[in-house]
Design an enzyme around this catalytic site. Structure first.
Site, PDB file in Angstrom:
ATOM      1  N   HIS A 156       0.821  -1.201   0.000  1.00  0.00           N
ATOM      2  CA  HIS A 156       0.000   0.000   0.000  1.00  0.00           C
ATOM      3  C   HIS A 156       0.859   1.257   0.000  1.00  0.00           C
ATOM      4  O   HIS A 156       0.449   2.300  -0.536  1.00  0.00           O
ATOM      5  CB  HIS A 156      -0.940  -0.007   1.210  1.00  0.00           C
ATOM      6  CG  HIS A 156      -2.195  -0.778   0.957  1.00  0.00           C
ATOM      7  ND1 HIS A 156      -3.001  -1.259   1.960  1.00  0.00           N
ATOM      8  CD2 HIS A 156      -2.787  -1.171  -0.202  1.00  0.00           C
ATOM      9  CE1 HIS A 156      -4.032  -1.892   1.438  1.00  0.00           C
ATOM     10  NE2 HIS A 156      -3.921  -1.855   0.132  1.00  0.00           N
ATOM     11  N   ASP A 170       2.305 -17.884  -8.128  1.00  0.00           N
ATOM     12  CA  ASP A 170       2.339 -19.195  -7.472  1.00  0.00           C
ATOM     13  C   ASP A 170       2.908 -20.276  -8.372  1.00  0.00           C
ATOM     14  O   ASP A 170       3.594 -21.184  -7.899  1.00  0.00           O
ATOM     15  CB  ASP A 170       0.939 -19.583  -7.002  1.00  0.00           C
ATOM     16  CG  ASP A 170       0.523 -18.786  -5.772  1.00  0.00           C
ATOM     17  OD1 ASP A 170       1.360 -18.647  -4.862  1.00  0.00           O
ATOM     18  OD2 ASP A 170      -0.604 -18.288  -5.734  1.00  0.00           O
ATOM     19  N   GLU A 180      -1.903 -22.581 -11.771  1.00  0.00           N
ATOM     20  CA  GLU A 180      -0.895 -22.198 -10.776  1.00  0.00           C
ATOM     21  C   GLU A 180      -0.065 -23.391 -10.316  1.00  0.00           C
ATOM     22  O   GLU A 180       1.037 -23.231  -9.801  1.00  0.00           O
ATOM     23  CB  GLU A 180      -1.576 -21.591  -9.546  1.00  0.00           C
ATOM     24  CG  GLU A 180      -2.532 -20.467  -9.839  1.00  0.00           C
ATOM     25  CD  GLU A 180      -3.386 -20.154  -8.625  1.00  0.00           C
ATOM     26  OE1 GLU A 180      -3.001 -19.242  -7.873  1.00  0.00           O
ATOM     27  OE2 GLU A 180      -4.423 -20.827  -8.436  1.00  0.00           O
ATOM     28  N   CYS A 231      -2.676 -13.304 -15.014  1.00  0.00           N
ATOM     29  CA  CYS A 231      -3.018 -12.320 -13.989  1.00  0.00           C
ATOM     30  C   CYS A 231      -1.953 -12.210 -12.905  1.00  0.00           C
ATOM     31  O   CYS A 231      -2.147 -11.534 -11.907  1.00  0.00           O
ATOM     32  CB  CYS A 231      -4.371 -12.641 -13.359  1.00  0.00           C
ATOM     33  SG  CYS A 231      -4.437 -14.243 -12.523  1.00  0.00           S
TER      34      CYS A 231
END
Length: 574
Positions: free
Chosen positions: A188, A453, A429, A500
């Site tokens: 963040h 992953d 993944e 993604c």
């Protein structure tokens, strides 16, 4: 002159004097209370929480209203401090152990760290750093101190770490850039830096020891390079680069909402990875063509117990309406059973990272799964959606998940709600899923490769482990061959293939992915204008040739060098 390397998280070039900001955990000690002091200590805790919340409200007051993402992050932090479970756990620890509030907060924090550490999604796992920063702010308030960053003259901030709130306080007219020893591209703090337009580099080991106050520093927020006491020649080079960066940023944003089409007409959809409803305005501003990954775990992680179907429905509907007429791709629950061990009566696991999680958890607890699917499907009448299942390792899991999906569709139809059958996809993944991609492709409408992953599982590397993180290499030839195999399986079966993971937003990888035949790339919103710009400057035919050449190379270093050379030859800028 010294050159240091980190991770560039907010683009731009800055040159200025160093301002060292020494931050870190506040030192505390355990204080044993008498029974009569316990309730007074709890009152002290509540006063400190109120002071910290008031301080965050003050931070919000200085953020321009058009900066939606920093405001939403601070709002989320305020909600975290008001979280009943956090307050209750701390109060109980004080009452049970007769200790001071500072000590109790640190102990409760460890409990939450264990929960977040067990999350498979790296992006969600990182949210624990926000709570760590908040706990430190409350401890400072308990000790009558205030954590703030005040810089009077233009400078480059050098620190061990910065909280999102501290970053939001930084003024672009005096903070030319910042460099920290820790952090990541998805934190963040990085998001706030990008929103404010402040160049930033994180994960520069030992930077607070390498740089002294007043040293002249150059920061390149794109490449992650930090140069200390540069020569005049280097300064002039970076002054030119800074001007070019500013011009490029303006050009990219001007064209952000235009489609990404290669020179020879191939359309590539560029979508956003989102977690929060409040991220939607920024995603649209940066040109997102829908959502390629909506992480649905937030409502599960941030509250005590399981969210209700109605809570989920309201959230999902707002996301769909916010993105409409574009599509939202919902990833079903991707979290470990240890988070709900009490609610679901599950035993403890020795290795939760490889245990009952994601689609495995949902298929073992069908009501948990059905509740989420009902909420998604009910919300789907308000726009366009897709559903994808995470951590698929074999055909049976996929078929079972689809069976539950169709049972829920039938159930809603019997209740009088006619819902269109959504496109259904599998996340690739797990290496076994990649190996049988040709089999899985016959049962879905699309694949979405979660490279974060997939790379970890294929290379047997935990990228959160500093001892082996350097081995985490997206351009490893083995990884590229796996990705190519999945893309070819999708193409042969006639389904779409998307990515993604973080690799989708890496500019250097884009021509390679286009050449492999990817139809969609989904990423952090701030990267979208850059990726779209690259796609518009390349041809699909050239990218196909590039992919073939790259797949013949034998090591990641060689591949990276070849891609950099290719970019230079094509005069591609990013």
């Amino acid at each position: 002159m010294k050159r240091l390397q980190g991770i560039g998280v907010s683009p731009g070039v800055a040159i200025g004097p160093a301002y060292l900001l020494l931050t870190g955990n506040v030192k505390i000690s355990r204080r044993i209370l008498t029974p009569s002091q316990v309730e007074k200590e709890i009152d002290r805790l509540h006063r400190a929480l109120a002071t910290t919340i008031k301080d965050l409200e003050e931070v919000k007051r200085h953020i321009p209203p058009e900066m939606v993402q920093p405001l939403s992050i601070i709002d989320a932090h305020i909600l975290m401090l008001k979280d009943p479970s956090l307050i209750r756990d701390t109060e109980q620890f004080i009452r049970r152990h007769y200790v001071n509030a500072e000590w109790a907060l640190r102990k409760v924090l460890k409990k939450y760290q264990r929960v977040f550490d067990s999350l498979k999604d790296f992006y969600l796992r990182e949210r624990i750093h926000d709570l760590e920063h908040l706990i430190e702010r409350v401890i400072l308030a308990l000790q009558g101190q205030n954590e703030s960053v005040e810089i009077e003259e233009p400078a480059i901030v050098i620190a061990h770490d910065l909280s999102p709130a501290d970053t939001a306080r930084l003024k672009p007219d005096t903070t030319q850039a910042f460099v920290t020893e820790v952090g990541s591209r998805t934190s963040h703090t990085a998001i706030v830096a990008r929103s404010l337009g402040i160049p930033a580099v994180v994960a520069v080991k030992g930077v607070t020891e390498e740089i002294s106050p007043g040293d002249l520093v150059i920061v390149d927020g794109l490449s992650g390079e930090v140069i200390v006491n540069p020569s005049q020649e280097v300064i002039e080079e970076f002054i030119d680069r800074r001007l070019e960066c500013q011009l490029q940023r303006e050009r990219f944003l001007d064209l952000a909402k235009e489609p990404a089409v290669t020179l020879d007409g191939r359309r590539v959809f560029v979508r956003a990875n989102l977690e929060l409803l409040d991220e939607i305005p920024m995603a649209l501003e940066f040109g997102a063509e829908g959502v390629g990954l909506f992480r649905t775990e937030y409502l599960y992680v941030t509250k005590e117990g399981l969210p209700s179907e109605e809570e989920l429905f309201i959230n999902y509907r707002q996301v769909i309406e916010g993105i409409r007429p574009n599509i939202v791709t919902f990833r079903t629950l991707d979290i470990g059973g240890d988070k709900f061990a009490k609610e679901l009566n599950l035993p403890a696991e020795i290795n939760p990272a490889l245990g009952l999680r994601a689609i495995r958890l949902c298929l073992k607890n069908i009501e948990l799964f059905r509740t989420q699917l009902r909420a998604i499907l009910r919300a789907s009448v308000y726009g366009k959606i897709r559903i994808m299942f995470p951590l698929i390792s074999g055909l049976n899991e996929l078929l079972e998940a689809k069976k539950v999906l169709f049972e829920v569709l039938d159930e809603l139809s019997q209740e009088g709600l006619e819902v269109d059958v959504p496109e259904c996809g599998a996340m690739i993944e797990v290496p076994t899923a990649a190996a049988i991609a040709d089999i899985l492709a016959k049962e879905v409408d699309f694949f979405s490769i979660g490279t974060n992953d997939l790379i970890q599982y294929a290379l047997a590397i935990d990228r959160g482990n500093e001892q082996v993180a350097h081995l985490y290499e997206p351009l490893h030839p083995g990884i590229l061959r796996i990705i190519k195999h999945v893309a070819e399986a999708a193409k042969k079966t006639g389904i779409k293939v998307a990515m993604c993971g973080e690799m989708a937003g890496e500019p250097l990888c884009v021509p390679l992915l286009v050449g492999m035949g990817f139809d969609e790339l989904s990423m952090n919103p701030q990267t979208i204008p850059i990726i779209k710009n690259i796609i518009r400057q390349i041809s699909y035919e050239d990218c196909q040739k590039l992919a073939k050449e790259i797949l013949s190379l034998s090591c990641a270093k060689e591949i990276r060098s070849y891609l950099e050379y290719w970019f230079q030859q094509k005069d591609l800028a990013f």
